[in-house]
Design a protein around this motif. Structure first.
Motif, short mmCIF file in Angstrom:
data_model
loop_
_atom_site.label_atom_id
_atom_site.label_comp_id
_atom_site.label_asym_id
_atom_site.label_seq_id
_atom_site.Cartn_x
_atom_site.Cartn_y
_atom_site.Cartn_z
N ARG A 43 0.84 -1.20 0.00
CA ARG A 43 0.00 0.00 0.00
C ARG A 43 0.86 1.24 0.00
O ARG A 43 1.83 1.32 0.74
CB ARG A 43 -0.83 0.07 1.29
CG ARG A 43 -2.09 -0.71 1.29
CD ARG A 43 -2.65 -0.62 2.71
NE ARG A 43 -3.57 -1.70 2.96
CZ ARG A 43 -4.89 -1.53 3.02
NH1 ARG A 43 -5.41 -0.34 2.88
NH2 ARG A 43 -5.68 -2.56 3.24
N LYS A 44 0.43 2.24 -0.79
CA LYS A 44 1.09 3.55 -0.74
C LYS A 44 0.28 4.51 0.13
O LYS A 44 0.75 5.53 0.58
CB LYS A 44 1.23 4.12 -2.14
CG LYS A 44 2.04 3.25 -3.08
CD LYS A 44 2.36 3.96 -4.38
CE LYS A 44 1.19 3.89 -5.33
NZ LYS A 44 1.46 4.55 -6.62
N GLY A 45 -1.01 4.19 0.33
CA GLY A 45 -1.93 5.00 1.13
C GLY A 45 -3.08 4.11 1.53
O GLY A 45 -3.05 2.91 1.21
N ALA A 66 -6.19 3.33 0.47
CA ALA A 66 -6.72 2.42 -0.55
C ALA A 66 -5.93 2.59 -1.84
O ALA A 66 -6.46 2.58 -2.94
CB ALA A 66 -8.20 2.69 -0.78
N ASP A 67 -4.63 2.77 -1.69
CA ASP A 67 -3.75 3.05 -2.82
C ASP A 67 -2.74 1.91 -2.92
O ASP A 67 -1.76 1.86 -2.20
CB ASP A 67 -3.05 4.40 -2.55
CG ASP A 67 -2.27 4.88 -3.75
OD1 ASP A 67 -2.33 4.21 -4.79
OD2 ASP A 67 -1.61 5.92 -3.64
N PHE A 68 -3.04 0.96 -3.80
CA PHE A 68 -2.25 -0.28 -3.85
C PHE A 68 -1.25 -0.24 -4.99
O PHE A 68 -1.47 0.36 -6.02
CB PHE A 68 -3.19 -1.47 -4.05
CG PHE A 68 -4.25 -1.56 -3.00
CD1 PHE A 68 -3.96 -2.09 -1.75
CD2 PHE A 68 -5.53 -1.09 -3.24
CE1 PHE A 68 -4.92 -2.16 -0.76
CE2 PHE A 68 -6.51 -1.15 -2.25
CZ PHE A 68 -6.20 -1.69 -1.01
N VAL A 69 -0.15 -0.95 -4.77
CA VAL A 69 0.79 -1.18 -5.87
C VAL A 69 1.22 -2.64 -5.79
O VAL A 69 1.50 -3.16 -4.71
CB VAL A 69 1.99 -0.19 -5.83
CG1 VAL A 69 2.74 -0.25 -4.51
CG2 VAL A 69 2.94 -0.44 -6.98
N PHE A 126 7.31 8.60 -14.04
CA PHE A 126 6.59 7.34 -13.80
C PHE A 126 5.71 7.47 -12.58
O PHE A 126 6.08 8.15 -11.61
CB PHE A 126 7.60 6.22 -13.50
CG PHE A 126 8.35 5.71 -14.68
CD1 PHE A 126 7.72 5.01 -15.69
CD2 PHE A 126 9.72 5.92 -14.76
CE1 PHE A 126 8.43 4.52 -16.77
CE2 PHE A 126 10.45 5.43 -15.84
CZ PHE A 126 9.80 4.74 -16.85
N GLU A 127 4.58 6.76 -12.57
CA GLU A 127 3.78 6.76 -11.34
C GLU A 127 4.56 6.11 -10.20
O GLU A 127 4.60 6.65 -9.10
CB GLU A 127 2.45 6.01 -11.49
CG GLU A 127 1.71 6.05 -10.15
CD GLU A 127 0.39 5.32 -10.09
OE1 GLU A 127 0.00 4.68 -11.07
OE2 GLU A 127 -0.23 5.38 -9.02
N GLU A 128 5.20 4.98 -10.45
CA GLU A 128 5.82 4.25 -9.34
C GLU A 128 7.25 4.70 -9.07
O GLU A 128 7.62 4.94 -7.93
CB GLU A 128 5.77 2.74 -9.59
CG GLU A 128 4.38 2.18 -9.94
CD GLU A 128 3.28 2.53 -8.92
OE1 GLU A 128 3.61 2.86 -7.77
OE2 GLU A 128 2.09 2.51 -9.31
N ALA A 129 8.08 4.86 -10.09
CA ALA A 129 9.49 5.20 -9.87
C ALA A 129 9.73 6.70 -9.77
O ALA A 129 10.83 7.13 -9.45
CB ALA A 129 10.35 4.61 -10.99
CA CA Z 1 -1.86 3.87 -8.35
#
Ligand code: CA
Ligand code: IPD
Ligand code: CA
Ligand code: CA
Length: 273
Positions: A36-38, A40-43, A69-72
């Motif tokens: 989770r990043k938050g 309800a924010d999953f990766v 990038f969204e993730e990096a």
């Molecule tokens: Ca996302």
């Protein structure tokens, strides 16, 4: 028939390769590592692997270009070079629930001529790995679904229009504000849909499947490609104040040429109450 440019080919190759990975991972979601990043924010490992695949392809095809990038996060390119804006998996929540509605979004943004920050988005691609649909657009060269030219819907009446939205959820957005807009709009339209991928919502406005779309609290990777798609298909995208923005994240209102102004009026009136 569109003459597909080298840039779109490169973006599509990267998206298709990452899409193949996502299709494989989608078949085995129970084994995926998720964090989770938050609230309800999953990766998941699938988001990260798709992003890595896109990075590996694009950095070889366009050396020196930057990335957002969204993730990096941000990876700076050489000075004066464009950057790719990438969402490797838009619709992660759908993906993790086994729902086959998600996409890869890749856009290209140019630096401003005065060297101060970022300017126009010149290319965008939204690829849906499950349906194998590739929506793409280039500045002043139109929007396309594979080799078919896209036009926004020609429906002119609200009561025959289908409108997409994104609904606030744990940790994101203002539910009260959304309810006000929903309350103003729902009694006037043929339907409202929330399918869970903002990039596809915009691509579907470009393709004439929806007449309009609104959502708040989006990010550049959700919207940069879809926003260009809508504009190149003859539609309008603005923020909620009606101003046109290059990437159109944060507050998005998209519509066909006939309905954008009507939708804007409803939204402004609803938020006044
Ligand atoms: Ca996302
Ligand atoms: C999400 C999707 C969703 C929108 C969320 C986004 P993600 O992106 O676009 O439709 O409502 O705000 O964060 O996290 O699945 O890439
Ligand atoms: Ca996203
Ligand atoms: Ca994502």
């Amino acid at each position: 028939m569109a003459a597909i440019s080298g840039l779109i080919r490169v973006m599509e190759k990267a998206a298709r390769k990452a899409g193949g990975r996502l299709r494989r991972d989608f078949g085995e979601i129970e084994h995926l590592q998720v964090s989770r990043k938050g609230p309800a924010d999953f990766v998941s490992k699938a988001d990260q692997a798709a992003e890595r695949t896109i990075w590996d392809e694009l950095k070889v095809a366009r050396p020196g270009w930057g990335f957002l990038f969204e993730e990096a996060g941000e990876i700076e390119g050489d000075p004066g070079m464009p950057r790719f804006i990438v969402d490797p998996l838009d619709g992660t929540t759908n993906f993790l629930h086994g729902m086959p509605h998600f996409a890869i979004s890749i856009a290209v943004q140019e630096p401003r001529l005065d060297g101060k920050g970022w300017g126009e988005v010149i290319a965008g691609l939204v690829y849906q790995p499950i349906t194998d649909e590739s929506f793409w657009a280039e500045k002043s060269r139109g929007a396309w679904l594979q080799d078919r030219r896209l036009r926004v819907s020609s429906r002119r009446h609200l009561d025959e229009s289908l409108i997409a939205t994104g609904i606030p959820f744990a940790g994101k957005g203002d539910a009260g504000q959304w309810m006000k807009i929903y309350g103003g709009l729902a009694p006037q339209v043929a339907g409202i849909r929330r399918f869970g991928s903002a990039a596809l919502d915009l691509a579907w406005v470009a393709a004439g499947r929806y007449e309009g779309f609104w959502e708040a609290d989006l990010s550049p990777w959700d919207t940069a490609a879809g926003c260009l798609l809508v504009r190149e298909a003859g539609g309008f995208v603005s923020d909620w104040k009606g101003r046109s923005q290059p990437i159109c994240d944060v507050e998005v209102l998209a519509g066909n040429d006939a309905l954008h102004t009507r939708l804007h009026k409803i939204l402004v009136t609803a938020l006044k109450d």
